[in-house]
Design an enzyme around this catalytic site. Structure first.
Site, PDB file in Angstrom:
ATOM      1  CE  LYS A   1       3.827   7.386   9.318  1.00 28.65           C
ATOM      2  NZ  LYS A   1       4.262   7.888   7.927  1.00 28.65           N
TER       3      LYS A   1
HETATM    4  N1  GLU Z   1       7.447   6.135   6.905  1.00 29.49           N
HETATM    5  C1  GLU Z   1       7.444   6.065   5.732  1.00 29.49           C
HETATM    6  C2  GLU Z   1       6.506   6.822   4.972  1.00 29.49           C
HETATM    7  O1  GLU Z   1       5.785   7.632   5.430  1.00 29.49           O
HETATM    8  C3  GLU Z   1       7.727   4.571   5.108  1.00 29.49           C
HETATM    9  C4  GLU Z   1       6.662   3.627   5.325  1.00 29.49           C
HETATM   10  C5  GLU Z   1       6.918   2.298   5.300  1.00 29.49           C
HETATM   11  O2  GLU Z   1       8.182   2.034   4.415  1.00 29.49           O
HETATM   12  O3  GLU Z   1       5.992   1.417   5.667  1.00 29.49           O
HETATM   13  O4  GLU Z   1       6.108   6.481   3.872  1.00 29.49           O
END
Ligand code: GLU
Length: 422
Positions: free
Chosen positions: A112
């Site tokens: 993240k």
């Molecule tokens: N931000 C989204 C999540 O928390 C998508 C992450 C992604 O597609 O890599 O799942």
């Protein structure tokens, strides 16, 4: 277990670790693996200068990228722009991405990123400069075989386009696979925009089937009308559910007979806020959570269902579109009250699932139709739901613990097979 104070120790990190500890104890996880999973493998903190549009001020901006687990393949997870983002929050979210990907069976570990800004207070030009500089700062960490960012809170397709362009400029050729959630024109996938919402609704359908609730006419309240919440509301309504309340940062609107979502969308396009919508009664975000309804979808931010309001929820199903909307104490209260919670790592996994499709399409330079994307997404989500439900019934645990057990089990097996270097 590590007990001294860690750099990323914040309430959200503590929640993620407490969930891990509870699950690991329950599944009698090997203690060496357990300990490894409690902290991220890599974390980068950056600070960089950023010039405001007036060319007078230069601000210092903080950014983060955390890779929780490198065992499963490249790491994967969104980038959020939020004024409260911190190393601890980013770490918790990276950990949840690990369980999410493993539970679905995607070949990724969790990551993240975040930039500590309030995106609403910047112009498009300013956001573009921040995004490009942040990308340069973390450029060594990312790449289609290393770590693949995507949108999250406060970021969108355009943010991903700037990231892709910045990375490609440095590399000397177009590298679409470095991010997902891009515009379709530069290698994005059809169906990605609605994927998280579609996944949430797939889980809601399965949960209703399991509990014997008819989706037709079921009352649904959605907190957060962003990319996830608006798609979930629209798709659920198209299948016959009655969306009785939605909200954004400034509060929400409520109509027990069902809201006209097309009018709400028109209002959002015009003014960017639900404040100006007249077709329903106004209510606060806190009031929305306590409305009598069949399905509650928290699709905004973390820490919304807490010990302070969990006793007052009047829904039968909670389907978590957001990451970390429910605290540990609230989880316990909901379990006792018999409210069926579809946890974030399952309910909102549709987004990263279609991100995976996007990454595969970019690598192959072979693009799928929207129908292919949606059909495969729904199949994967249905299978994941069924498997998690089965574990929960066999082990006598709630869905969150069952989902985590599946994810952690996959990761533990991979770690055991790979062994320890050197
Ligand atoms: N931000 C989204 C999540 O928390 C998508 C992450 C992604 O597609 O890599 O799942």
């Amino acid at each position: 277990m590590t007990s001294h104070k860690l750099e990323w120790d914040t309430p959200m990190y503590r929640l993620a670790v407490a969930q891990l500890d509870q699950t690991a104890a329950r599944m009698q996880l090997d203690e060496n693996i357990w300990e490894r999973l409690r902290t991220p493998q890599r974390a980068l903190v950056v600070s960089f200068p950023f010039r405001r549009d007036n060319y007078q001020e230069v601000d210092t901006v903080f950014g983060y990228r955390v890779q929780h687990l490198l065992t499963m393949g490249p790491t994967k997870g969104g980038i959020r722009y939020d004024e409260d983002v911190s190393l601890g929050e980013t770490t918790a979210l990276a950990m949840w991405m690990t369980w999410k990907c493993a539970l679905i069976g995607l070949p990724f570990g969790g990551a993240k990123g975040g930039v500590r800004i309030s995106p609403r207070s910047f112009s498009q030009n300013e956001l573009q400069r921040i995004t490009r500089r942040f990308t340069s700062e973390i450029i060594e960490m990312i790449g289609p075989d290393r770590d693949i960012p995507a949108p999250d809170l406060g970021t969108n397709e355009q943010t991903m386009a700037w990231m892709m362009d910045t990375y490609s400029q440095q590399t000397g050729h177009a590298v679409p696979g470095v991010v997902t959630g891009k515009p379709v024109e530069i290698g994005g996938s059809l169906g990605r925009r609605d994927a998280t919402g579609r996944g949430v609704v797939t889980c809601v359908i399965e949960a209703c089937r399991h509990l014997g609730i008819a989706l037709e006419g079921a009352r649904m309240a959605v907190q957060g009308y962003g990319q996830v919440g608006s798609a979930a509301a629209r798709i659920a309504a198209s299948l016959g559910a009655r969306v009785i309340a939605v909200s954004d940062l400034d509060g929400g609107v409520h109509d027990p007979h069902g809201l006209d979502l097309a009018q709400i969308d028109a209002c959002m396009r015009e003014s960017g806020s639900l404040k100006d919508f007249s077709g329903g009664e106004r209510l606060t975000n806190a009031e929305l959570l306590e409305l009598p309804c069949d399905v509650l979808v928290p699709a905004a931010i973390q820490n919304q269902i807490t010990a302070g309001n969990a006793e007052r929820l009047r829904c039968r199903i909670v389907a978590e579109g957001a990451n970390g909307p429910t605290t540990l104490e609230a989880d316990e209260i909901l379990r006792r009250r018999g409210i069926f919670v579809v946890p974030d790592i399952l309910a909102n996994a549709g987004g990263v699932t279609v991100s995976y499709f996007e990454w595969v399409q970019d690598a192959q330079q072979f693009f799928w139709t929207e129908e292919e994307v949606n059909t495969r997404l729904i199949q994967i989500m249905q299978r994941a739901f069924t498997e998690v439900l089965k574990v929960s019934q066999e082990k006598g645990v709630d869905l969150r613990t069952a989902a985590m057990m599946r994810g952690i089990h996959r990761v533990a097996e991979a770690k055991r097979r790979r062994g320890v270097f050197p």
